[in-house]
Design a protein around this motif. Structure first.
Motif, PDB file in Angstrom:
ATOM      1  N   TYR A 161      94.085 -43.460 -29.320  1.00  0.00           N
ATOM      2  CA  TYR A 161      95.431 -43.545 -28.749  1.00  0.00           C
ATOM      3  C   TYR A 161      95.621 -42.630 -27.547  1.00  0.00           C
ATOM      4  O   TYR A 161      96.557 -42.835 -26.758  1.00  0.00           O
ATOM      5  N   THR A 162      94.752 -41.659 -27.393  1.00  0.00           N
ATOM      6  CA  THR A 162      94.746 -40.902 -26.138  1.00  0.00           C
ATOM      7  C   THR A 162      94.226 -41.782 -25.009  1.00  0.00           C
ATOM      8  O   THR A 162      94.812 -41.846 -23.917  1.00  0.00           O
ATOM      9  N   GLN A 163      93.136 -42.492 -25.276  1.00  0.00           N
ATOM     10  CA  GLN A 163      92.578 -43.392 -24.265  1.00  0.00           C
ATOM     11  C   GLN A 163      93.538 -44.541 -23.949  1.00  0.00           C
ATOM     12  O   GLN A 163      93.581 -45.027 -22.822  1.00  0.00           O
ATOM     13  N   ALA A 164      94.330 -44.945 -24.950  1.00  0.00           N
ATOM     14  CA  ALA A 164      95.298 -46.031 -24.731  1.00  0.00           C
ATOM     15  C   ALA A 164      96.562 -45.551 -24.020  1.00  0.00           C
ATOM     16  O   ALA A 164      97.431 -46.366 -23.691  1.00  0.00           O
ATOM     17  N   GLY A 165      96.676 -44.226 -23.800  1.00  0.00           N
ATOM     18  CA  GLY A 165      97.798 -43.694 -23.040  1.00  0.00           C
ATOM     19  C   GLY A 165      99.014 -43.317 -23.859  1.00  0.00           C
ATOM     20  O   GLY A 165     100.040 -42.903 -23.292  1.00  0.00           O
ATOM     21  N   LEU A 166      98.926 -43.427 -25.189  1.00  0.00           N
ATOM     22  CA  LEU A 166     100.085 -43.096 -26.006  1.00  0.00           C
ATOM     23  C   LEU A 166     100.185 -41.601 -26.280  1.00  0.00           C
ATOM     24  O   LEU A 166     101.289 -41.056 -26.380  1.00  0.00           O
TER      25      LEU A 166
END
Length: 399
Positions: free
Chosen positions: A88-93
């Motif tokens: 979810y860090t990579q997904a921008g959240l």
């Protein structure tokens, strides 16, 4: 694994599925996520002496009291949360550095059990290390309707519907289940069916019993399903292969042979539609309202600013939501579809054509749990359903 009647031929965890694009389509933005997670590896909920009375076999001693999270389980769960945080860090959240904005991350744990509260704390610590995020719950030991369903008694109409659904399912138990029962019988108490009838699993396969207005499964499938799960927990805990009741069997193949008993047990009771609809109503409403930014006040730590909510609960909660939303899945490296740490992720993506809901699944293989091998998104994450809303979810295999 028995499949829900609504859906067939679903989802095996494969690198191809895991490598699917994180967004439903180009340009999509991930807005909110609700995670429903099973707690980490625990000891059996009953003492070894009680298990011996129930099964006629000696069981291993655990380093913690019945039903408690183990140190090994805490480490495995921390690894799982690390993988989720990475994704979810990579997904921008989640932010790549520093702490999330106040109020954007919330964790709510089932207060009834110490293991779920401890698991909630691990989620908080690992999702936002050294930040002010804390897991919250009701008062310790209090039953929470979010996880347990309403406390009011089932109506006579609901009881009749549950009984009817159970009777239909118990009349169609697959033939392979009896073989699994026989295999487990040979391990636990091989002469029981001739010399020790109380420990004969096939003497009474399955019966529905009502206790304090709640349905319970009784019989050999209930005892066998619990025993199969306890075998898996012992192995996942990293106990020696010679430990009782493994000896002299090779544990991993044995678990694969007998675990269908636990899956069938879930099918016969946890996944009954009427029971699941009642037990899961509160949680389903929280998932829906949080996902679309309209919290209803059920959880005090969830607001319109909440972007990621974790519900730290049980395998029963995964079964209930699977039933409500027509989800089903299995793994090639894990016989238990709702094994410790398994996490359902309900994601809301904003696209040019409107909101899209994606259901993602995070899990750890049986050997990975045992050896504490770090999970990776490529092997341990898959998209299992998509739709314009929670009510229109369809399995990815048919899209």
């Amino acid at each position: 694994m028995r499949h829900l009647t609504l859906l067939c031929a679903l989802l095996v965890a494969t690198p191809a599925l895991a490598a699917a694009p994180s967004a439903p389509q180009d340009g999509a933005v991930l807005e909110r996520v609700v995670l429903v997670a099973r707690h980490g590896i625990r000891s059996p909920t009953k003492a070894p002496q009680t298990l011996q009375t129930q099964t006629g076999h000696v069981w291993a001693q655990w380093p913690v009291a019945p039903g408690e999270l183990t140190d090994h389980g805490k480490q495995a769960l921390a690894q799982m949360v690390g993988m989720v945080r990475q994704y979810y860090t990579q997904a921008g959240l989640l932010p790549s550095a520093g702490c999330p904005q106040p109020g954007t991350v919330a964790i709510w744990a089932d207060a009834k059990d110490h293991r779920t509260r401890e698991s909630g704390a691990i989620w908080a610590n690992q999702l936002a290390p050294s930040c002010a995020v804390q897991a919250q719950s009701l008062a310790d030991g209090q039953e929470d309707p979010v996880f347990a369903g309403p406390s009011t008694p089932l109506s006579q109409q609901n009881q009749a519907a549950i009984t009817h659904e159970f009777d239909q399912r118990v009349s169609t138990i697959p033939p392979g289940i009896r073989q699994s029962l026989n295999t487990l019988q040979a391990v636990l108490a091989p002469t029981a069916c001739t010399t020790d009838k109380p420990h004969c699993l096939s003497a009474n396969m399955a019966a529905l019993a009502w206790k304090k207005g709640k349905p319970h499964l009784e019989g050999g499938l209930a005892t066998g399903g619990t025993a199969a799960e306890n075998l898996l927990l012992e192995y996942a805990q990293g106990m020696p292969k010679q430990a009782e009741p493994f000896a002299p069997h090779d544990p991993a193949p044995l678990i694969a042979q007998v675990f269908p008993l636990h899956t069938e047990e879930s099918w016969l009771i946890r996944r009954l539609p009427t029971l699941a609809a009642r037990k899961g109503a509160v949680m389903a409403a929280i998932v829906q309202n949080t996902l679309f930014g309209k919290p209803d006040g059920t959880l005090p730590n969830v607001t319109e600013q909440t972007k990621l909510l974790v519900l730290s609960g049980h395998d029963t909660n995964l079964d209930v939501l699977a039933t409500l939303y027509g989800l089903d899945w299995s793994f090639t490296d894990q016989p238990d579809p709702t094994a410790p740490d398994t996490t359902l992720a309900f994601e809301l993506w904003r696209t040019a054509s409107g909101p899209k809901v994606t259901v993602r699944l995070f899990h750890q293989g049986l050997e990975d749990l045992r050896t504490l091998a770090p999970p990776t998104p490529a092997a341990d994450m898959q998209v299992i359903a998509k739709g314009a809303s929670l009510q229109t979810l369809r399995p990815t295999a048919t899209q």
